[in-house]
Scaffold this active site. Structure first.
Site, PDB file in Angstrom:
ATOM      1  N   CYS A   1     -15.435  61.244 -27.422  1.00 17.66           N
ATOM      2  CA  CYS A   1     -15.492  60.199 -26.398  1.00 17.66           C
ATOM      3  C   CYS A   1     -15.459  58.810 -27.048  1.00 17.66           C
ATOM      4  CB  CYS A   1     -16.708  60.401 -25.499  1.00 17.66           C
ATOM      5  SG  CYS A   1     -16.566  59.516 -23.922  1.00 17.66           S
TER       6      CYS A   1
ATOM      7  N   HIS B   1     -15.818  65.789 -23.732  1.00 18.37           N
ATOM      8  CA  HIS B   1     -17.051  66.249 -24.383  1.00 18.37           C
ATOM      9  C   HIS B   1     -16.992  67.768 -24.597  1.00 18.37           C
ATOM     10  CE1 HIS B   1     -19.691  62.611 -23.965  1.00 18.37           C
ATOM     11  NE2 HIS B   1     -18.745  62.300 -23.095  1.00 18.37           N
TER      12      HIS B   1
ATOM     13  N   GLU C   1     -18.774  69.591 -26.423  1.00 16.40           N
ATOM     14  CA  GLU C   1     -20.107  70.168 -26.610  1.00 16.40           C
ATOM     15  C   GLU C   1     -20.677  70.749 -25.326  1.00 16.40           C
ATOM     16  OE1 GLU C   1     -20.967  65.706 -25.853  1.00 16.40           O
ATOM     17  OE2 GLU C   1     -19.382  66.972 -26.685  1.00 16.40           O
TER      18      GLU C   1
END
Length: 544
Positions: A384, A510, A512
């Site tokens: 990001c 993102h 994750e």
């Protein structure tokens, strides 16, 4: 009789005991026995969602596929269960009151005086049952944030009391998580705080069916008998939750304590089968017995609080286990990085991740970090804002656009290589107005991203306002930084990479958020693998 069974998890004595981990561990055991389970979180704060909260206040803001900005506990739920959550899995007091006030303004209450009981409690009950009424789940576990006795939690506790009565026998139970502290001066564990906590719960009309006791020391049989007697629960319903070396041990601990068995008994459900935890335990085996070790620098500006980057840290655990590598994450505050100090802080690392974030604080340190990783061929992953810093660094130091910046940091920059999305320019409200949720991304052939994912189209979750400025795309690509992933509907750049670098990727999304125990994210798996390769080559070069 309700078709879906409900489990409510409350907390007592103190906060941060791990209600989310207990809820996720129980759901994992029920899932491993063949039940379809999901978890939701009721947060007692008045913010509509955690999207506007500083990470120091509440840890990271977790984003779901449907674009909901939610509590970080939903990340635990997804990582444990490998089941996607949604807006329905997180409810806040702010959202409850907002909904009730909107209904009142529309005249839906027919002129009645709007009160906490029944209007607020009815709204809470409706939200609790949305997932159960969907027909997708056998069991819904609802975690109530905060601590029993808090003013903020009272409407939730009252709603649970009413719902337990409405559901009838065997359709709902309450699990109360509490602390049994050890007094070193006396050399013993103390049950009085737990007794008071259970008493407070009973004063609200709720009886705990199961006690889960957080403790640093083993609970003796005598202590369990005492807790059962004074807290009005069955002896087998006193569950010990001793400190674990990793949160991923907790499902096994809870299985040994019989939490899933006593839960099913109280819900009048069959045990079905022995929990199938073979894949879970294979992951644990790899996690606890790594063959290699790497050190990766996490460069961000909220590093003082680990929960600020919770999903990233857990993704490294998943990817490390997949590679049989212990990933030592070294958190580095970007505000304290400059060209003079950078070598001491970064040169020893095997990989560098520049973390997401908002605002201008610590930006120059992130840009210096990207430059060092690019020039020294250290594996680099930018997420990001980290990806945006990679674009700015490249524009400044390779293209020579010295003033290159993001309009988030410098509105008057003459080279806005990162700029506000057109549809964001008229936005005045901050909450829930970013580019959020899962968006499609097309990957270019013969790119590192395409090799990593192994497929041409992916879906990844976003949480940002600013984007790669397409006006600079041709110029930047000609100099060597390639855009290898883009959204097919908006043509916005999603991924950049340096083909001349051993491993250098920046992603606007993102990754994750989607990494789980069962499915470690491929980007993190490849990054850890690249870090290990870099370390081996560095070691060999030193030996030579």
């Amino acid at each position: 009789m309700a078709e879906t069974k409900y489990i409510f998890v409350t907390g007592g004595v103190t906060s941060s005991l791990g209600k989310g981990i207990i809820a996720a561990s129980l759901a994992k055991l029920l899932q491993a026995r063949g039940y379809k389970a999901t978890i939701q979180k009721l947060d007692p704060y008045i913010n509509v969602d955690p999207g506007t909260l500083n990470p120091y206040e509440h840890g990271e803001c977790y984003v779901t596929d449907d674009g909901a900005e939610t509590d970080l506990d939903l990340g635990h739920y997804e990582r444990f269960l490998n089941v996607r959550t949604s807006q329905a899995n997180n409810v806040t007091t702010g959202r409850i009151y907002q909904s009730v006030i909107e209904k009142e303004r529309k005249g839906e209450f027919l002129g009645k005086t709007v009160q906490v009981v029944p209007h607020i409690t009815n709204e809470i009950k409706e939200r609790i049952q949305i997932l159960g009424n969907s027909g997708e789940y056998d069991i819904v576990i609802t975690e109530i944030g905060g601590t029993v006795g808090d003013i903020e939690s009272l409407p939730y506790i009252e709603a649970v009391r009413q719902l337990m009565w409405e559901l009838g026998d065997y359709n709902g139970i309450v699990i109360h998580l509490t602390l049994v502290p050890y007094l070193s001066a006396a050399g013993e564990l103390k049950t009085k705080p737990t007794q008071h906590s259970v008493k407070t719960l009973m004063e609200s009309g709720i009886k705990a069916d199961i006690l889960v006791c957080r403790t640093e020391h083993e609970l003796s049989d005598d202590l369990r008998e005492k807790l059962a007697l004074f807290c009005n629960v069955k002896r087998e319903a006193v569950i010990q939750s001793i400190d674990a070396s990793t949160i991923y041990d907790v499902p096994n601990f809870m299985f040994r304590e019989g939490l899933d068995t006593v839960t099913l008994q109280k819900l009048n459900l069959p045990e079905k089968n022995h929990p199938d935890l073979e894949k879970w335990n294979a992951f644990l085996e790899r996690h606890k017995n790594p063959k290699h070790e790497v050190t990766i620098g996490l460069v961000g500006k909220y590093v003082e609080l680990q929960d600020s980057y919770k999903s990233i840290l857990e993704s490294f655990i998943h990817a490390g286990a997949e590679n049989e590598v212990r990933v030592n994450v070294e958190t580095i505050h970007s505000e304290y990085i400059d060209e003079a100090a950078i070598k001491n802080k970064i040169s020893h690392l095997d990989g560098i991740l520049v973390a997401p974030g908002f605002g201008e604080r610590g930006i120059e340190g992130k840009i210096d970090t990207v430059k060092y990783a690019r020039e020294n061929n250290i594996p680099f992953l930018g997420i990001c804002l980290g990806m945006q810093m990679a674009v700015i660094e490249f524009a400044r130091n390779v293209l020579g656009l010295k003033d290159a910046n993001s309009t988030e940091m410098a509105e008057d920059t003459s080279h806005p290589v990162i700029d506000l999305m057109e549809e964001q320019k008229e936005v005045t409200e901050k909450g829930g107005t970013m580019r959020l949720g899962a968006w499609k991304c097309e990957l270019k052939d013969n790119s590192l991203a395409r090799d990593i994912y192994g497929e041409p189209t992916i879906m990844e979750r976003h949480r940002h306002r600013y984007e790669f400025n397409d006006a600079y795309k041709e110029q930047i690509e000609a100099a060597g930084l390639k855009a290898t992933g883009y959204n097919p509907d908006t043509n916005l750049v999603e991924i950049v990479e340096l083909p001349e670098h051993p491993w250098f990727i920046g992603v606007q999304y993102h990754p994750e958020y989607k990494s789980t125990v069962a499915n470690p994210h491929p980007l993190f798996v490849a990054f850890v693998k690249a870090a290990l390769q870099y370390k081996k080559e560095k070691t060999n070069a030193t030996l030579a």
